[in-house]
Write a protein that holds these residues in place. Sequence first.
Motif, PDB file in Angstrom:
ATOM      1  N   ILE A 222      16.794  68.549  34.676  1.00 33.91           N
ATOM      2  CA  ILE A 222      16.181  68.985  33.898  1.00 33.91           C
ATOM      3  C   ILE A 222      15.196  68.075  32.934  1.00 33.91           C
ATOM      4  O   ILE A 222      16.255  67.187  32.253  1.00 33.91           O
ATOM      5  N   ASP A 223      14.113  67.741  32.965  1.00 30.62           N
ATOM      6  CA  ASP A 223      13.330  66.940  32.073  1.00 30.62           C
ATOM      7  C   ASP A 223      12.091  67.313  31.488  1.00 30.62           C
ATOM      8  O   ASP A 223      11.869  68.479  31.789  1.00 30.62           O
ATOM      9  N   GLU A 224      11.533  66.642  30.711  1.00 38.76           N
ATOM     10  CA  GLU A 224       9.874  67.047  30.369  1.00 38.76           C
ATOM     11  C   GLU A 224       9.006  67.428  31.474  1.00 38.76           C
ATOM     12  O   GLU A 224       8.277  68.630  31.239  1.00 38.76           O
ATOM     13  N   VAL A 225       9.247  66.807  32.536  1.00 43.32           N
ATOM     14  CA  VAL A 225       8.071  67.169  33.392  1.00 43.32           C
ATOM     15  C   VAL A 225       8.538  68.352  34.088  1.00 43.32           C
ATOM     16  O   VAL A 225       7.301  69.433  34.432  1.00 43.32           O
ATOM     17  N   ARG A 226       9.681  68.832  34.279  1.00 43.11           N
ATOM     18  CA  ARG A 226      10.271  70.021  34.928  1.00 43.11           C
ATOM     19  C   ARG A 226       9.999  71.174  33.989  1.00 43.11           C
ATOM     20  O   ARG A 226       9.566  72.195  34.488  1.00 43.11           O
ATOM     21  N   LEU A 227      10.198  70.867  32.775  1.00 42.31           N
ATOM     22  CA  LEU A 227      10.046  71.959  31.680  1.00 42.31           C
ATOM     23  C   LEU A 227       8.642  72.259  31.575  1.00 42.31           C
ATOM     24  O   LEU A 227       7.865  73.250  31.677  1.00 42.31           O
ATOM     25  N   SER A 228       7.613  71.244  31.690  1.00 40.66           N
ATOM     26  CA  SER A 228       6.028  71.142  31.424  1.00 40.66           C
ATOM     27  C   SER A 228       5.492  72.373  32.785  1.00 40.66           C
ATOM     28  O   SER A 228       4.932  73.043  32.483  1.00 40.66           O
ATOM     29  N   ALA A 229       6.415  72.099  33.905  1.00 42.53           N
ATOM     30  CA  ALA A 229       5.708  72.680  34.899  1.00 42.53           C
ATOM     31  C   ALA A 229       6.104  74.135  34.937  1.00 42.53           C
ATOM     32  O   ALA A 229       5.639  74.994  35.617  1.00 42.53           O
ATOM     33  N   ARG A 230       6.904  74.624  34.160  1.00 39.53           N
ATOM     34  CA  ARG A 230       7.139  76.083  33.909  1.00 39.53           C
ATOM     35  C   ARG A 230       6.503  76.715  32.715  1.00 39.53           C
ATOM     36  O   ARG A 230       6.483  77.860  32.423  1.00 39.53           O
ATOM     37  N   LEU A 231       5.636  75.986  32.033  1.00 42.43           N
ATOM     38  CA  LEU A 231       4.779  76.552  31.083  1.00 42.43           C
ATOM     39  C   LEU A 231       3.583  76.914  31.638  1.00 42.43           C
ATOM     40  O   LEU A 231       3.131  76.758  32.615  1.00 42.43           O
ATOM     41  N   THR A 232       2.949  77.957  30.801  1.00 41.72           N
ATOM     42  CA  THR A 232       1.338  78.674  31.336  1.00 41.72           C
ATOM     43  C   THR A 232       0.635  77.686  31.398  1.00 41.72           C
ATOM     44  O   THR A 232      -0.626  77.881  32.162  1.00 41.72           O
ATOM     45  N   THR A 233       0.552  76.245  31.048  1.00 39.62           N
ATOM     46  CA  THR A 233      -0.664  75.313  31.213  1.00 39.62           C
ATOM     47  C   THR A 233      -0.244  74.271  32.290  1.00 39.62           C
ATOM     48  O   THR A 233      -0.690  73.376  32.587  1.00 39.62           O
ATOM     49  N   ALA A 234       0.646  74.816  33.145  1.00 36.98           N
ATOM     50  CA  ALA A 234       1.280  74.009  34.256  1.00 36.98           C
ATOM     51  C   ALA A 234       0.068  73.389  34.904  1.00 36.98           C
ATOM     52  O   ALA A 234      -0.709  74.139  35.294  1.00 36.98           O
ATOM     53  N   GLY A 235       0.092  72.040  35.098  1.00 37.74           N
ATOM     54  CA  GLY A 235      -1.118  71.365  35.972  1.00 37.74           C
ATOM     55  C   GLY A 235      -2.269  70.909  35.185  1.00 37.74           C
ATOM     56  O   GLY A 235      -3.011  70.387  35.711  1.00 37.74           O
TER      57      GLY A 235
END
Length: 239
Positions: A164-177
């Motif tokens: 689990i890192d910043e990239v994986r957490l960001s990918a679970r946010l509603t703004t992913a991508g």
Amino acid sequence: MTPVPPEKMPRHIAIVMDGNRRWAKARFLPKIEGHRRGVKAVRRTVEACLDLRVPTLTLYTFSSENWNRPEEEVSSLMNLLAIHLRKEMDELVEEGVRFRALGRIQELPGNIQSLVRELEEKTRNNTRLDFNIALNYGGRIELVDAARALAREVAAGTLDPEEIDEVRLSARLTTAGQVDPDLLIRTGGEQRISNFLLWQMAYTEMVFLPIFWPEFDTAHLEQAIREYAGRDRRFGAAR
């Protein structure tokens, strides 16, 4: 607007649209009239972002805390939202705007959910502007939901906690991508972010305007962009 070098233009603008009710109160009008005038400012802003070739626009439309407002006002807001989601649908498709709703959409009234999903589907291949509206949204809730998603993957054995890192957490946010906001604009004279895009705004430049949201127009947007373009963004590095 005086031309801004492409490298100085914000790629993602986020806006806290504050002051609809105070605008109406100052004019002895019902609160809902302030929200109606605010919708016109939304339209002006979308059109201006298309003209200026801003890739992404995110508007804080209804927070998870807004449910605490009077029931009559919340009901009027939901009706107004439904009317304009339906009204603007064809134009967003034609203008090449990709629509996305951020937040716990599943907790909104059924007709709003249906309109949101229909609009997302109809515009999913558009590329001129990514247009996000935050509905039933709160930054802390978004982080909680992302943490729960990661926890479920760990419990299922498909994710090692050490991965689990910043990239994986960001990918679970509603703004992913999407890129994080470069510029936050808040109208209404207040100077706070109000639980909006907490993770995404780690290095966002902020511009606070003393006007109410119904008064916001292209000139104000250009003013904020010029102020942003004049700043030295170092992202924590030495000068």
